[in-house]
Design an enzyme around this catalytic site. Structure first.
Site, PDB file in Angstrom:
ATOM      1  N   ASP A 205       0.819  -1.220   0.000  1.00  0.00           N
ATOM      2  CA  ASP A 205       0.000   0.000   0.000  1.00  0.00           C
ATOM      3  C   ASP A 205       0.850   1.267   0.000  1.00  0.00           C
ATOM      4  OD1 ASP A 205      -2.006  -1.923   0.439  1.00  0.00           O
ATOM      5  OD2 ASP A 205      -1.962  -1.598   2.595  1.00  0.00           O
ATOM      6  N   GLU A 372     -11.190  -0.881  -3.797  1.00  0.00           N
ATOM      7  CA  GLU A 372     -10.550  -0.130  -2.720  1.00  0.00           C
ATOM      8  C   GLU A 372      -9.451   0.771  -3.285  1.00  0.00           C
ATOM      9  OE1 GLU A 372      -9.139  -3.308  -0.296  1.00  0.00           O
ATOM     10  OE2 GLU A 372      -7.527  -3.878  -1.663  1.00  0.00           O
TER      11      GLU A 372
END
Length: 482
Positions: A205, A372
Protein backbone atom coordinates in the site's frame (compact mmCIF):
# COMPACT_ATOMS: atom_id res chain seq x y z
CA UNK A 1 23.54 -0.93 -1.23
CA UNK A 2 26.88 -1.17 -3.08
CA UNK A 3 29.35 -3.81 -1.97
CA UNK A 4 33.00 -4.45 -2.80
CA UNK A 5 33.53 -7.97 -4.08
CA UNK A 6 34.15 -10.30 -1.13
CA UNK A 7 35.06 -7.41 1.16
CA UNK A 8 33.51 -7.47 4.62
CA UNK A 9 31.24 -4.64 5.68
CA UNK A 10 32.59 -2.94 8.78
CA UNK A 11 30.02 -2.83 11.56
CA UNK A 12 30.56 -0.03 14.10
CA UNK A 13 30.92 -0.65 17.82
CA UNK A 14 28.44 1.08 20.12
CA UNK A 15 28.35 1.83 23.81
CA UNK A 16 27.54 -0.92 26.30
CA UNK A 17 24.47 -1.08 28.50
CA UNK A 18 23.55 -3.05 31.58
CA UNK A 19 19.92 -4.08 31.27
CA UNK A 20 17.80 -5.87 28.67
CA UNK A 21 16.39 -3.23 26.33
CA UNK A 22 15.97 -2.33 22.68
CA UNK A 23 16.59 1.13 21.23
CA UNK A 24 16.23 2.28 17.63
CA UNK A 25 18.75 4.51 15.91
CA UNK A 26 18.37 5.04 12.18
CA UNK A 27 20.82 6.24 9.54
CA UNK A 28 20.76 6.49 5.78
CA UNK A 29 21.93 2.92 5.32
CA UNK A 30 20.96 0.88 8.35
CA UNK A 31 18.92 0.50 11.50
CA UNK A 32 20.86 0.02 14.70
CA UNK A 33 19.34 -2.24 17.35
CA UNK A 34 20.84 -1.81 20.79
CA UNK A 35 20.35 -5.03 22.71
CA UNK A 36 21.84 -6.22 25.95
CA UNK A 37 21.50 -9.85 26.94
CA UNK A 38 20.51 -11.16 30.31
CA UNK A 39 23.77 -13.12 30.45
CA UNK A 40 26.07 -10.15 29.95
CA UNK A 41 26.65 -6.84 28.23
CA UNK A 42 26.65 -6.61 24.46
CA UNK A 43 27.24 -3.91 21.87
CA UNK A 44 24.83 -2.79 19.20
CA UNK A 45 25.62 -3.57 15.59
CA UNK A 46 24.16 -2.03 12.46
CA UNK A 47 23.28 -4.17 9.47
CA UNK A 48 22.75 -2.83 5.96
CA UNK A 49 19.51 -3.85 4.29
CA UNK A 50 19.90 -5.67 1.00
CA UNK A 51 21.62 -8.81 -0.26
CA UNK A 52 24.54 -10.25 1.73
CA UNK A 53 26.35 -13.48 2.46
CA UNK A 54 27.46 -14.43 5.98
CA UNK A 55 30.93 -15.90 6.50
CA UNK A 56 31.95 -17.58 9.76
CA UNK A 57 34.81 -15.69 11.41
CA UNK A 58 36.57 -18.88 12.55
CA UNK A 59 35.84 -20.96 9.45
CA UNK A 60 37.18 -18.89 6.58
CA UNK A 61 35.49 -19.72 3.29
CA UNK A 62 32.43 -21.26 4.94
CA UNK A 63 29.13 -19.41 4.71
CA UNK A 64 25.66 -19.63 6.19
CA UNK A 65 23.63 -21.67 3.72
CA UNK A 66 20.34 -23.55 3.59
CA UNK A 67 20.01 -27.00 2.07
CA UNK A 68 16.90 -29.17 2.34
CA UNK A 69 15.53 -26.26 4.40
CA UNK A 70 18.13 -26.70 7.15
CA UNK A 71 20.72 -24.06 7.98
CA UNK A 72 24.36 -25.07 7.91
CA UNK A 73 27.88 -23.78 7.31
CA UNK A 74 29.30 -24.81 3.93
CA UNK A 75 32.26 -23.82 1.78
CA UNK A 76 31.43 -21.54 -1.15
CA UNK A 77 33.87 -20.46 -3.85
CA UNK A 78 33.71 -18.72 -7.20
CA UNK A 79 33.57 -22.13 -8.86
CA UNK A 80 30.63 -23.34 -6.75
CA UNK A 81 27.39 -24.18 -8.51
CA UNK A 82 24.93 -21.34 -8.97
CA UNK A 83 22.45 -23.05 -6.66
CA UNK A 84 25.02 -23.19 -3.89
CA UNK A 85 25.64 -19.45 -4.32
CA UNK A 86 21.91 -18.77 -4.24
CA UNK A 87 21.50 -20.84 -1.07
CA UNK A 88 24.28 -18.82 0.57
CA UNK A 89 22.72 -15.44 -0.22
CA UNK A 90 20.22 -13.68 2.04
CA UNK A 91 18.48 -10.32 1.93
CA UNK A 92 18.59 -8.39 5.20
CA UNK A 93 15.16 -6.86 5.76
CA UNK A 94 13.06 -5.10 8.36
CA UNK A 95 12.58 -7.45 11.34
CA UNK A 96 9.29 -9.31 10.98
CA UNK A 97 8.64 -9.01 14.71
CA UNK A 98 10.39 -5.72 15.42
CA UNK A 99 11.66 -2.81 13.30
CA UNK A 100 14.68 -2.51 15.62
CA UNK A 101 15.95 -5.94 14.55
CA UNK A 102 16.37 -7.90 11.32
CA UNK A 103 15.09 -10.84 9.32
CA UNK A 104 16.94 -12.78 6.63
CA UNK A 105 15.10 -13.67 3.44
CA UNK A 106 16.31 -16.29 0.98
CA UNK A 107 16.34 -15.94 -2.79
CA UNK A 108 13.30 -18.23 -2.82
CA UNK A 109 11.34 -15.84 -0.60
CA UNK A 110 11.58 -17.89 2.59
CA UNK A 111 12.95 -16.67 5.93
CA UNK A 112 15.68 -17.96 8.20
CA UNK A 113 14.06 -18.98 11.48
CA UNK A 114 14.65 -21.27 14.45
CA UNK A 115 12.48 -24.23 15.32
CA UNK A 116 13.34 -26.41 18.30
CA UNK A 117 16.57 -24.38 18.42
CA UNK A 118 17.58 -25.59 14.93
CA UNK A 119 18.01 -23.01 12.17
CA UNK A 120 16.05 -23.60 8.99
CA UNK A 121 14.19 -21.68 6.29
CA UNK A 122 10.40 -21.63 5.98
CA UNK A 123 7.68 -19.63 4.26
CA UNK A 124 6.36 -16.74 6.34
CA UNK A 125 2.98 -17.66 7.80
CA UNK A 126 2.60 -14.19 9.29
CA UNK A 127 1.61 -15.39 12.76
CA UNK A 128 3.30 -13.99 15.85
CA UNK A 129 5.29 -17.15 16.54
CA UNK A 130 6.83 -17.29 13.08
CA UNK A 131 7.64 -13.58 13.06
CA UNK A 132 9.43 -13.87 16.40
CA UNK A 133 11.28 -17.05 15.37
CA UNK A 134 12.49 -15.28 12.20
CA UNK A 135 13.71 -12.07 13.86
CA UNK A 136 17.24 -11.55 15.13
CA UNK A 137 18.89 -8.58 16.80
CA UNK A 138 22.47 -7.72 15.92
CA UNK A 139 25.32 -7.25 18.37
CA UNK A 140 29.06 -6.96 17.84
CA UNK A 141 30.83 -10.20 17.06
CA UNK A 142 34.10 -11.56 18.37
CA UNK A 143 36.29 -9.68 15.89
CA UNK A 144 36.12 -6.21 14.42
CA UNK A 145 33.61 -5.98 11.59
CA UNK A 146 31.67 -9.10 12.60
CA UNK A 147 28.22 -9.51 14.10
CA UNK A 148 26.42 -11.99 16.30
CA UNK A 149 22.69 -12.62 15.83
CA UNK A 150 20.59 -12.79 18.97
CA UNK A 151 17.15 -14.43 18.94
CA UNK A 152 14.34 -11.89 19.32
CA UNK A 153 12.20 -14.19 21.45
CA UNK A 154 15.06 -15.98 23.25
CA UNK A 155 17.41 -13.08 24.04
CA UNK A 156 19.89 -15.31 25.87
CA UNK A 157 20.45 -17.40 22.71
CA UNK A 158 22.49 -16.70 19.58
CA UNK A 159 22.86 -18.31 16.16
CA UNK A 160 25.91 -20.56 16.40
CA UNK A 161 27.55 -23.14 14.18
CA UNK A 162 28.19 -26.50 15.77
CA UNK A 163 29.65 -29.32 13.66
CA UNK A 164 28.80 -27.07 10.71
CA UNK A 165 25.09 -27.13 11.56
CA UNK A 166 23.38 -23.91 12.68
CA UNK A 167 21.73 -23.88 16.09
CA UNK A 168 20.25 -21.37 18.49
CA UNK A 169 22.38 -21.91 21.57
CA UNK A 170 22.40 -20.32 25.02
CA UNK A 171 25.10 -17.69 25.32
CA UNK A 172 28.37 -18.82 26.89
CA UNK A 173 30.93 -16.28 27.98
CA UNK A 174 33.83 -18.09 26.31
CA UNK A 175 36.09 -17.20 23.41
CA UNK A 176 35.07 -20.39 21.58
CA UNK A 177 31.36 -19.64 21.78
CA UNK A 178 31.82 -16.01 20.74
CA UNK A 179 33.81 -17.13 17.70
CA UNK A 180 31.30 -19.84 16.75
CA UNK A 181 28.47 -17.28 16.89
CA UNK A 182 30.17 -14.49 14.91
CA UNK A 183 29.82 -13.82 11.20
CA UNK A 184 31.13 -11.33 8.69
CA UNK A 185 28.61 -9.77 6.31
CA UNK A 186 30.21 -9.79 2.88
CA UNK A 187 29.21 -9.22 -0.72
CA UNK A 188 26.45 -11.61 -1.80
CA UNK A 189 27.47 -14.67 -3.75
CA UNK A 190 24.30 -14.28 -5.86
CA UNK A 191 23.66 -10.52 -6.15
CA UNK A 192 20.84 -11.03 -8.65
CA UNK A 193 20.05 -9.52 -12.01
CA UNK A 194 16.84 -7.65 -11.19
CA UNK A 195 16.30 -4.44 -9.31
CA UNK A 196 13.97 -6.17 -6.86
CA UNK A 197 11.62 -4.25 -4.61
CA UNK A 198 12.25 -0.55 -4.02
CA UNK A 199 12.81 -1.12 -0.29
CA UNK A 200 13.98 -4.56 0.89
CA UNK A 201 11.39 -6.50 2.81
CA UNK A 202 7.63 -6.81 3.02
CA UNK A 203 5.82 -3.51 2.51
CA UNK A 204 2.48 -2.80 0.81
CA UNK A 205 0.00 0.00 0.00
CA UNK A 206 2.78 2.52 -0.77
CA UNK A 207 1.94 6.23 -0.69
CA UNK A 208 4.57 8.13 -2.68
CA UNK A 209 4.75 11.92 -2.31
CA UNK A 210 7.09 14.84 -2.95
CA UNK A 211 7.81 17.40 -0.24
CA UNK A 212 10.39 20.15 -0.70
CA UNK A 213 11.84 18.46 -3.77
CA UNK A 214 12.40 15.09 -2.08
CA UNK A 215 10.47 11.85 -2.50
CA UNK A 216 8.84 10.28 0.55
CA UNK A 217 7.42 6.76 0.70
CA UNK A 218 4.89 5.67 3.32
CA UNK A 219 3.92 1.96 3.11
CA UNK A 220 1.98 -0.53 5.18
CA UNK A 221 4.35 -2.83 7.07
CA UNK A 222 3.44 -6.25 5.67
CA UNK A 223 4.02 -9.92 6.51
CA UNK A 224 1.36 -10.19 9.23
CA UNK A 225 -1.47 -12.71 9.23
CA UNK A 226 -4.74 -10.84 8.68
CA UNK A 227 -2.66 -7.70 8.02
CA UNK A 228 -2.40 -7.09 11.76
CA UNK A 229 0.62 -4.77 11.67
CA UNK A 230 0.80 -1.97 14.21
CA UNK A 231 3.23 0.66 12.91
CA UNK A 232 4.25 2.80 9.93
CA UNK A 233 7.71 3.65 8.66
CA UNK A 234 8.86 6.46 6.36
CA UNK A 235 11.52 6.33 3.66
CA UNK A 236 12.92 9.17 1.57
CA UNK A 237 14.99 9.50 -1.58
CA UNK A 238 16.29 12.02 -4.09
CA UNK A 239 16.28 9.57 -7.01
CA UNK A 240 13.71 6.82 -6.26
CA UNK A 241 16.60 4.34 -6.09
CA UNK A 242 18.58 5.04 -2.94
CA UNK A 243 16.32 5.26 0.11
CA UNK A 244 16.83 6.49 3.65
CA UNK A 245 14.93 4.59 6.32
CA UNK A 246 13.57 7.10 8.86
CA UNK A 247 12.18 4.44 11.15
CA UNK A 248 8.81 4.20 12.83
CA UNK A 249 6.77 7.41 12.51
CA UNK A 250 3.54 6.24 14.19
CA UNK A 251 2.80 3.13 16.25
CA UNK A 252 -0.81 2.26 17.03
CA UNK A 253 0.17 0.66 20.32
CA UNK A 254 1.53 3.66 22.23
CA UNK A 255 0.43 6.47 19.90
CA UNK A 256 -3.25 5.83 19.08
CA UNK A 257 -5.76 5.37 21.90
CA UNK A 258 -8.60 3.98 19.78
CA UNK A 259 -6.66 1.51 17.59
CA UNK A 260 -3.95 -1.01 18.35
CA UNK A 261 -3.65 -3.05 15.15
CA UNK A 262 -4.50 -3.08 11.41
CA UNK A 263 -2.13 -0.21 10.61
CA UNK A 264 -3.06 0.02 6.95
CA UNK A 265 -2.54 2.24 3.94
CA UNK A 266 -1.06 5.52 5.21
CA UNK A 267 -1.21 8.72 3.15
CA UNK A 268 0.51 12.01 3.94
CA UNK A 269 -0.46 15.54 2.87
CA UNK A 270 1.13 18.92 3.56
CA UNK A 271 -0.79 22.04 4.63
CA UNK A 272 -0.56 24.88 7.13
CA UNK A 273 3.18 24.34 7.39
CA UNK A 274 2.61 20.88 8.82
CA UNK A 275 2.22 17.27 7.67
CA UNK A 276 -0.89 15.16 8.11
CA UNK A 277 -0.83 11.37 8.16
CA UNK A 278 -4.15 9.68 7.34
CA UNK A 279 -4.40 6.01 8.26
CA UNK A 280 -6.69 3.04 8.88
CA UNK A 281 -6.87 1.32 12.25
CA UNK A 282 -8.70 -1.34 14.19
CA UNK A 283 -8.81 -2.70 17.70
CA UNK A 284 -7.65 -6.15 18.69
CA UNK A 285 -10.70 -6.56 20.91
CA UNK A 286 -14.07 -4.90 21.32
CA UNK A 287 -14.95 -2.82 18.27
CA UNK A 288 -12.83 -4.45 15.57
CA UNK A 289 -14.33 -2.51 12.64
CA UNK A 290 -11.82 -0.34 10.82
CA UNK A 291 -11.86 3.43 11.19
CA UNK A 292 -9.83 6.31 9.78
CA UNK A 293 -7.50 8.48 11.81
CA UNK A 294 -5.29 11.50 11.24
CA UNK A 295 -1.98 12.33 12.88
CA UNK A 296 0.12 15.48 12.59
CA UNK A 297 3.84 16.31 12.60
CA UNK A 298 6.18 19.18 11.87
CA UNK A 299 8.30 17.02 9.55
CA UNK A 300 7.41 14.55 6.79
CA UNK A 301 9.34 11.93 8.75
CA UNK A 302 7.49 12.57 12.01
CA UNK A 303 7.17 11.69 14.73
CA UNK A 304 3.42 11.96 14.20
CA UNK A 305 0.88 12.32 16.99
CA UNK A 306 -2.83 11.53 16.85
CA UNK A 307 -4.42 14.88 16.04
CA UNK A 308 -7.89 14.12 17.46
CA UNK A 309 -7.63 11.36 20.03
CA UNK A 310 -10.52 9.71 18.20
CA UNK A 311 -11.26 8.56 14.64
CA UNK A 312 -11.59 11.09 11.84
CA UNK A 313 -14.10 8.76 10.15
CA UNK A 314 -15.98 6.34 12.40
CA UNK A 315 -16.97 2.91 11.18
CA UNK A 316 -20.66 3.68 11.87
CA UNK A 317 -20.64 7.16 10.39
CA UNK A 318 -21.66 6.13 6.88
CA UNK A 319 -23.60 3.10 5.68
CA UNK A 320 -22.02 0.74 3.18
CA UNK A 321 -18.38 -0.08 2.61
CA UNK A 322 -15.45 -0.32 5.00
CA UNK A 323 -13.63 2.79 6.30
CA UNK A 324 -10.10 2.07 5.07
CA UNK A 325 -7.57 3.38 2.52
CA UNK A 326 -7.63 7.17 3.03
CA UNK A 327 -6.09 9.48 0.44
CA UNK A 328 -5.94 13.29 0.26
CA UNK A 329 -5.74 15.35 -2.92
CA UNK A 330 -5.02 19.08 -2.77
CA UNK A 331 -6.15 21.11 -5.78
CA UNK A 332 -4.43 24.14 -7.28
CA UNK A 333 -6.71 26.45 -5.27
CA UNK A 334 -5.45 24.94 -2.00
CA UNK A 335 -8.63 23.02 -1.25
CA UNK A 336 -8.08 19.47 -0.04
CA UNK A 337 -10.33 16.44 -0.50
CA UNK A 338 -10.43 13.18 1.43
CA UNK A 339 -11.16 9.90 -0.38
CA UNK A 340 -11.59 6.49 1.22
CA UNK A 341 -13.46 3.19 1.29
CA UNK A 342 -13.55 -0.47 0.40
CA UNK A 343 -16.59 -1.61 -1.57
CA UNK A 344 -17.89 1.95 -1.60
CA UNK A 345 -15.76 4.94 -2.59
CA UNK A 346 -16.46 8.19 -0.77
CA UNK A 347 -15.13 11.73 -1.06
CA UNK A 348 -15.51 14.91 0.93
CA UNK A 349 -13.83 18.29 1.02
CA UNK A 350 -11.69 18.75 4.15
CA UNK A 351 -11.90 21.90 6.24
CA UNK A 352 -8.79 24.11 6.16
CA UNK A 353 -7.62 22.55 9.45
CA UNK A 354 -7.18 19.23 7.56
CA UNK A 355 -8.64 17.28 10.49
CA UNK A 356 -12.39 17.86 10.07
CA UNK A 357 -15.11 17.97 7.42
CA UNK A 358 -18.84 18.45 6.96
CA UNK A 359 -20.23 14.91 6.93
CA UNK A 360 -23.36 16.12 5.16
CA UNK A 361 -21.20 17.01 2.15
CA UNK A 362 -19.67 13.53 1.75
CA UNK A 363 -20.68 11.82 -1.45
CA UNK A 364 -20.44 8.34 -2.95
CA UNK A 365 -18.32 8.20 -6.14
CA UNK A 366 -18.02 4.43 -6.62
CA UNK A 367 -17.13 3.53 -10.23
CA UNK A 368 -17.74 0.21 -11.93
CA UNK A 369 -15.21 -2.41 -10.85
CA UNK A 370 -14.11 -0.49 -7.75
CA UNK A 371 -12.90 -2.39 -4.69
CA UNK A 372 -10.55 -0.13 -2.72
CA UNK A 373 -7.51 2.19 -2.68
CA UNK A 374 -8.80 5.42 -4.27
CA UNK A 375 -6.22 7.86 -5.59
CA UNK A 376 -6.76 11.24 -7.28
CA UNK A 377 -4.35 13.53 -9.09
CA UNK A 378 -4.50 16.31 -11.68
CA UNK A 379 -2.61 16.84 -14.93
CA UNK A 380 -3.12 19.57 -17.54
CA UNK A 381 -6.45 20.56 -16.00
CA UNK A 382 -7.84 17.00 -16.10
CA UNK A 383 -8.64 15.05 -12.91
CA UNK A 384 -7.75 11.36 -12.67
CA UNK A 385 -9.51 9.01 -10.24
CA UNK A 386 -7.74 5.67 -9.83
CA UNK A 387 -8.51 2.59 -7.75
CA UNK A 388 -7.78 -1.12 -7.24
CA UNK A 389 -10.00 -3.90 -8.52
CA UNK A 390 -10.43 -7.46 -7.18
CA UNK A 391 -9.00 -8.65 -3.86
CA UNK A 392 -5.44 -7.98 -2.69
CA UNK A 393 -5.07 -11.74 -2.07
CA UNK A 394 -5.75 -12.42 -5.76
CA UNK A 395 -3.09 -12.45 -8.45
CA UNK A 396 -5.65 -10.44 -10.48
CA UNK A 397 -5.48 -7.43 -8.14
CA UNK A 398 -5.02 -4.49 -10.53
CA UNK A 399 -5.35 -0.74 -11.06
CA UNK A 400 -8.01 1.00 -13.17
CA UNK A 401 -8.90 4.67 -13.63
CA UNK A 402 -11.41 7.25 -14.74
CA UNK A 403 -11.19 10.94 -15.67
CA UNK A 404 -13.34 13.91 -14.72
CA UNK A 405 -13.65 17.67 -14.71
CA UNK A 406 -13.54 18.22 -10.93
CA UNK A 407 -12.11 16.55 -7.80
CA UNK A 408 -15.55 15.04 -7.15
CA UNK A 409 -16.36 13.99 -10.71
CA UNK A 410 -18.46 13.07 -12.57
CA UNK A 411 -16.08 10.34 -13.70
CA UNK A 412 -15.71 8.52 -17.01
CA UNK A 413 -14.13 5.08 -16.75
CA UNK A 414 -11.08 4.63 -18.98
CA UNK A 415 -9.91 1.09 -18.15
CA UNK A 416 -7.18 -0.97 -16.50
CA UNK A 417 -3.63 0.42 -16.57
CA UNK A 418 -1.64 -1.93 -14.32
CA UNK A 419 -1.98 -5.69 -13.95
CA UNK A 420 -0.05 -8.95 -13.48
CA UNK A 421 2.76 -10.24 -15.72
CA UNK A 422 2.77 -13.98 -15.16
CA UNK A 423 5.57 -14.57 -17.67
CA UNK A 424 8.01 -12.87 -15.26
CA UNK A 425 6.30 -13.92 -12.03
CA UNK A 426 4.63 -10.60 -11.16
CA UNK A 427 1.22 -10.99 -9.50
CA UNK A 428 -1.25 -8.88 -7.54
CA UNK A 429 -0.20 -5.42 -8.75
CA UNK A 430 -2.33 -2.85 -6.96
CA UNK A 431 -2.95 -0.33 -4.19
CA UNK A 432 -0.90 2.34 -5.86
CA UNK A 433 -0.05 6.02 -5.68
CA UNK A 434 1.17 8.43 -8.33
CA UNK A 435 3.71 11.25 -8.21
CA UNK A 436 5.15 13.79 -10.64
CA UNK A 437 8.90 14.36 -10.61
CA UNK A 438 9.54 17.94 -9.47
CA UNK A 439 9.68 20.49 -12.28
CA UNK A 440 8.81 18.00 -15.02
CA UNK A 441 6.03 16.07 -16.71
CA UNK A 442 7.63 12.76 -15.71
CA UNK A 443 5.33 10.58 -13.64
CA UNK A 444 5.84 7.49 -11.51
CA UNK A 445 3.47 4.91 -10.05
CA UNK A 446 4.24 3.12 -6.79
CA UNK A 447 2.35 -0.08 -6.04
CA UNK A 448 2.65 -3.40 -4.29
CA UNK A 449 2.81 -6.89 -5.75
CA UNK A 450 3.14 -10.38 -4.36
CA UNK A 451 6.74 -10.65 -3.15
CA UNK A 452 8.75 -12.31 -5.91
CA UNK A 453 9.04 -15.27 -6.10
CA UNK A 454 6.99 -16.78 -3.25
CA UNK A 455 4.76 -13.98 -1.96
CA UNK A 456 1.02 -13.80 -1.49
CA UNK A 457 -1.65 -11.41 -0.28
CA UNK A 458 0.06 -10.86 3.08
CA UNK A 459 3.66 -11.15 1.85
CA UNK A 460 3.88 -8.20 -0.52
CA UNK A 461 6.62 -5.86 -1.67
CA UNK A 462 6.74 -2.33 -3.08
CA UNK A 463 7.70 -1.44 -6.65
CA UNK A 464 7.90 1.80 -8.66
CA UNK A 465 7.64 2.17 -12.45
CA UNK A 466 7.24 4.96 -14.97
CA UNK A 467 3.69 6.02 -15.88
CA UNK A 468 3.22 7.68 -19.26
CA UNK A 469 0.40 9.47 -21.04
CA UNK A 470 -0.84 9.54 -24.63
CA UNK A 471 -1.34 12.86 -26.38
CA UNK A 472 -5.06 12.78 -25.56
CA UNK A 473 -4.31 12.56 -21.84
CA UNK A 474 -5.16 8.90 -21.37
CA UNK A 475 -2.78 6.78 -19.32
CA UNK A 476 -0.79 4.22 -21.24
CA UNK A 477 -0.65 0.69 -19.87
CA UNK A 478 2.08 0.42 -17.26
CA UNK A 479 4.54 -2.43 -17.73
CA UNK A 480 5.41 -3.77 -14.25
CA UNK A 481 9.09 -4.61 -14.06
CA UNK A 482 11.32 -6.67 -11.83
Amino acid sequence: MIFLRRVAIVVPRRATATRLRTVLVLSAVAATAVLVEADGPAHAAALPTGAVSLEAVNQAGRYVRHIDYLGQLDPVTSSSANQVKLDATFTVVNGLASPTCYSFQTKTGMFLRHRDYRLRVDANTGDATFRADATFCAVDGSVSGSVALVSYNYPNRRIRHRDFALWLDAYQDTAAFRADSSFRLVAPWAPGTTKGPVIPGLFADPHLAVFNGRYYLYPTTDGYASWAGTYYKAFSSTDLVNWTDHGVILDHGPDVSWADNSAWAPAVASANGRYYLYFSGGAASGNTAKQLGVAVADSPTGPFRDALGRPLVRNDQFSGGQAIDPMVFTDDDGRSYLYWGQGTARAVRLNPDMVSFDAAQARVITPSGYNEAPFVFKRNGLYYFMWSENDTRSEDYRVAYATGSSPLGPWTRRGVVLQKRLEVGIKGTGHHSVVRAPGSDTWYIAYHRFAVPAGNGTNRETAIDRMEFSTDGTIRSVLPTL
